[in-house]
Design an enzyme around this catalytic site. Structure first.
Site, PDB file in Angstrom:
ATOM      1  N   CYS B  36       0.808  -1.207   0.000  1.00  0.00           N
ATOM      2  CA  CYS B  36       0.000   0.000   0.000  1.00  0.00           C
ATOM      3  C   CYS B  36       0.845   1.261   0.000  1.00  0.00           C
ATOM      4  O   CYS B  36       0.344   2.338  -0.275  1.00  0.00           O
ATOM      5  CB  CYS B  36      -0.895   0.005   1.231  1.00  0.00           C
ATOM      6  SG  CYS B  36       0.076  -0.059   2.733  1.00  0.00           S
ATOM      7  N   ASP B  38       2.456   2.343   2.719  1.00  0.00           N
ATOM      8  CA  ASP B  38       2.516   2.919   4.064  1.00  0.00           C
ATOM      9  C   ASP B  38       3.855   2.641   4.736  1.00  0.00           C
ATOM     10  O   ASP B  38       4.566   1.714   4.365  1.00  0.00           O
ATOM     11  CB  ASP B  38       1.398   2.320   4.929  1.00  0.00           C
ATOM     12  CG  ASP B  38       0.050   2.881   4.535  1.00  0.00           C
ATOM     13  OD1 ASP B  38       0.030   3.867   3.780  1.00  0.00           O
ATOM     14  OD2 ASP B  38      -0.957   2.335   4.977  1.00  0.00           O
ATOM     15  N   CYS B  63      -2.312   4.388   6.872  1.00  0.00           N
ATOM     16  CA  CYS B  63      -3.763   4.370   7.014  1.00  0.00           C
ATOM     17  C   CYS B  63      -4.150   4.327   8.482  1.00  0.00           C
ATOM     18  O   CYS B  63      -3.318   4.157   9.362  1.00  0.00           O
ATOM     19  CB  CYS B  63      -4.321   3.155   6.295  1.00  0.00           C
ATOM     20  SG  CYS B  63      -3.934   1.635   7.163  1.00  0.00           S
ATOM     21  N   CYS B 107      -1.647  -4.400   7.578  1.00  0.00           N
ATOM     22  CA  CYS B 107      -1.248  -3.228   8.369  1.00  0.00           C
ATOM     23  C   CYS B 107      -0.640  -3.695   9.687  1.00  0.00           C
ATOM     24  O   CYS B 107       0.338  -3.130  10.176  1.00  0.00           O
ATOM     25  CB  CYS B 107      -2.438  -2.324   8.674  1.00  0.00           C
ATOM     26  SG  CYS B 107      -3.467  -1.952   7.256  1.00  0.00           S
TER      27      CYS B 107
HETATM   28  S1  FES Z   1      -3.388  -0.043   4.242  1.00  0.00           S
HETATM   29 FE1  FES Z   1      -1.302   0.246   4.259  1.00  0.00          FE
HETATM   30  S2  FES Z   1      -0.680  -0.097   6.320  1.00  0.00           S
HETATM   31 FE2  FES Z   1      -2.812  -0.073   6.275  1.00  0.00          FE
END
Ligand code: FES
Ligand SMILES: Cc1ncc(COP(=O)(O)O)c(C=O)c1O
Ligand SMILES: Cc1ncc(COP(=O)(O)O)c(C=O)c1O
Ligand code: FES
Lengths: 385, 154, 385
Positions: B36, B38, B63, B107
């Site tokens: 993602c 992140d 997120c 996540c």
């Molecule tokens: S969607 Fe990327 S860490 Fe949560």
């Protein structure tokens, strides 16, 4: 003038409880169910509740419900949806008295090279199960037979047919658009893999319906886009419509026994009083294996459209299978399949009852009918007077 | 508030515990999720005698569930020894939060990996391990494999 | 807490005038528009009026309007509808930034053996018209390019593209789902053969839409049944929905200049105030060829879902193109096609305005955004502080 609506097989008024349930979903809880913010999640929750209401009403699981734009789309999805998963299987079995949503989907598939067997029915409209079984081939992908017919109300032996389908490992779909809310519809009792429902036939809003798809049944979508409904039906969900549909299904299930007793009483009274007071008349469809709300009768020497219009002038709304009234000038394929003589087809009327009809309505209907028939026969060159 | 998250996730998202940096951390890890994009950073202060994590902070670029899982991981790790903290699993973190939507399981993996990276950094700095496997995208992907297909989603 | 809705590209609240127009069509004027009796003809009349309202709003003829279940179905019908009429023609041209309703319809057709060219766009989201023209082949059946993009609001040079299509005798379809009600949409000015509209994007009900099909354009249906909509879309018409849609189209046309001036003012104020008060920010999409209601901006060091949720907690509803929030963990294909760097895609927010938003809402939005970005950047390992 009092207006009496006796065309519930065509559509029904939306129940006031259903309208009440829908109202907040236009301008208050108006979010897109796919949105992440709270306007969206509120909408998504409403969809979940409706999905459960629909599922509960037919003994299914919520995840087995795909919302569609109505019965027609559900029928299309069921039949066309299994085809891509059955590459070699190019044969479909259905009946001659299906709704156009099934029949025209089948002819579309024929135009693509599929083969379709249309199983005949007897004079009461019951499908010939023997012929159905004999027409099964190695490459049969799906059998689709309606639960109850929309014109004559005949109820098919779905349990028997689904048993045969299961034996041969063939998907079985039933169009239950007319039976839901009138007779018990339970997907396990019926033994079906797929089942079509339409909201507007059960006092819900138009433009919404569902296809039940048993877990483990592989289908592919027929509308492509944002992968709503787990990819099985793309397009922003019609939240207010689905909420209304859910409520209508809940009411249909709750009121089933009360409604069906009430409709059966009205139906039987209407039939016997017509027989008692009008001559040269016949009942079309099965005498007992029949929807509680369906009265389909034919009157010699009186033509369908004329009857319908004279009745309408007296405030009574019904429908006819006569060739003169349909926009295509084709007489009902269902009445023809029942081998009803042309002169009777020509004078056929369908009076389909709803939960809001009363015995008073029946009285009114019988009076209006007598007046109508008398008037028309008086000017007929054929009637024996 | 009606997100696909539990009350506890929302609470940790709104009021994340142990947010920030440590000035001279004993261990520090920065992990990113190729699923993602992140990122999460974890900073440790470890008692050299007891091996107990005495302070822990995190930073997140991610997120809501990234923030919440990182927050819960710091709570779970604080006061534990390095060896105990290593055993904290993404399942444990997820459970502690009352569950996560399936699509958000990674996540939690990311948060755990952030903690483990900080621990590895500590161990390396303090001569507790001989070699450190560099955290490449491939390594992260293989860690995420049991949770999801990182490129296509679930 | 005051709730502010700024996600009008996802869906809109139904206008109260639209709800008022719809209400009689649930339980009073509830007939099936195909029925011959007066309940039916009343419904059919309501459909005619709505058809005229929709047609008038886009400069079309009523008979050129096919009602569908929404924008997704309209897109499917347009593209799949021309294919059977172009047996040898197996090539389709579209853009990389179309809505999934178009893109997934195209991939479906690819799976059937059709070929699709996806024309790229520049960094502002404008389609490369030269590439489009060069990709035309002898066997190109249809070109489909959206009027305005749903994510970044970029408006395409439709007149130019339709001119090219006409020169080469190729059908041209545009998805005008986002442009109707925001900028002028006239089928003759645009020069299109087909055009998709969705009711719920213009303060009408969900689950209804239309495909404009220019007289003389041959298409075949994708849903089969009772041959409603002149055979082009079977299924009992969603009368209340269509009535609401008609009213919403009438309002959209009537209010176009007022609404677009109001939205443009709010849009420009929002953009300039964000630039003035927040650092490390960019505007996505074209600076001027842009829908009056679209603001799509990216914030470095702040992630989309987190922003969206913090904003929601402050009562403000927006959407994001970040990978973390979408159910599939895939970042926006539109922002990627505009070659926006990953870190900016990751922090993108779409704020889409509606006629009921006010300058006060903009104030509130800017405040909420500042608070949100400050909070998130404070905990980011990347932000320079
Ligand atoms: S969607 Fe990327 S860490 Fe949560
Ligand atoms: C048996 C049957 N199947 C399907 C349909 C189609 O449903 P809808 O009107 O919701 O498209 C109808 C009614 O029109 C019907 O009576
Ligand atoms: C550009 C565009 N096309 C098509 C659609 C699909 O329309 P609907 O939601 O009515 O299916 C949407 C919205 O979802 C859209 O924004
Ligand atoms: S005489 Fe008029 S339709 Fe038959």
């Amino acid at each position: 003038m009092k207006r009496i609506y006796m065309d519930h097989s065509a559509t029904t008024p939306v129940d006031s409880l259903v309208v009440d349930a829908m109202l907040p979903f236009f301008s208050e809880i108006f979010g897109n169910a796919s949105s992440l913010h709270s306007f969206g999640t509120e909408a998504a929750e409403a969809l979940s509740l409706a999905r459960k209401q629909v599922a509960d009403a037919i003994g299914a699981l919520p995840e087995e419900i795909i919302f569609t734009s109505g019965g027609t789309e559900s029928d299309n999805l069921a039949i066309r949806g299994v085809v891509p998963f059955n590459e070699g299987k190019k044969h479909i079995i259905t009946s001659v008295i299906e709704h156009p949503a099934v029949l025209n989907t089948c002819s579309f598939l024929e135009s693509l090279g599929h083969e379709v067997t249309y199983v005949p029915v007897d004079v009461d409209g019951i499908i010939d199960v023997k012929v159905l079984e004999e027409s099964i081939r190695k490459n049969t992908a799906i059998i689709s037979v309606m639960h109850a017919n929309n014109e004559v109300g005949t109820i098919q032996p779905i349990e028997e047919i689904s048993g045969i389908a299961k034996e041969h490992n063939i998907y079985f779909h039933t169009d239950a658009v007319q039976s839901v809310g009138k007779i018990p519809v339970n997907v396990d009792d019926l033994g079906v893999d797929m089942l079509s429902i339409s909201s507007h036939k059960i006092h819900g809003p138009k433009g919404v319906g569902a296809l039940y798809v048993r877990n483990g049944t592989n289908i592919s979508p027929i509308v492509f886009g944002g992968n709503h409904e787990k990819g099985m039906r793309s397009g922003t969900e019609n939240v207010s419509g689905i909420v209304g549909f859910g409520k209508a299904m809940e009411l249909a299930a709750e009121r089933l026994s009360e409604d069906s007793v009430h409709m059966t009483r009205m139906r039987d009274s209407l039939i016997s009083r017509v027989f008692d007071t009008i001559s040269d008349v016949r009942l079309n469809g099965h005498p007992s294996k029949r929807l509680p709300n369906n009265v389909n009768m034919s009157f010699k020497y009186a033509e369908g459209e004329s009857m319908l219009m004279l009745l309408d002038m007296q405030g009574v709304a019904v429908s006819t299978g006569s060739a003169c009234s349909s926009k295509s000038l084709k007489a009902s394929h269902v009445l023809s399949a029942l081998r009803i003589e042309d002169e009777f087809i020509h004078g056929s009327l369908r009076m389909s009852l709803g939960r809001e009809n009363t015995m008073d309505d029946i009285d009114h209907m019988v009076d209006a009918l007598q007046e109508t028939i008398t008037k028309l026969r008086a000017m007929s060159p054929l009637a024996d007077r | 508030m009606k997100f696909p998250y539990t009350e506890k996730v929302l609470e940790h998202f709104k009021n994340p515990r142990n947010v920030g940096k440590l000035e001279n951390p004993d261990g520090k890890g920065l992990e990113g999720s190729p699923a993602c994009g992140d990122m999460v950073a974890v900073y440790l202060q470890v008692n050299p005698d007891t091996q107990v994590i005495e302070d822990i902070k995190f930073e997140s670029y991610g997120c809501a569930s990234n923030i919440a899982t990182a927050s819960i991981i710091t709570e779970l790790a604080k006061g534990k020894t390095i060896e105990e903290a290593k055993k904290i699993s993404w399942q444990e973190a997820t459970e502690e939060l009352g569950g996560l939507p399936p699509v958000k399981a990674h996540c939690s993996v990311l948060a755990v990996e952030g903690l483990r990276a900080a621990i590895r950094d500590y161990e390396e700095k303090h001569g507790l391990v001989s070699e450190q496997e560099p955290t490449t995208v491939d390594v992260i992907r293989s860690r995420l494999k049991h949770v999801m297909n990182p490129m296509a989603g679930l």
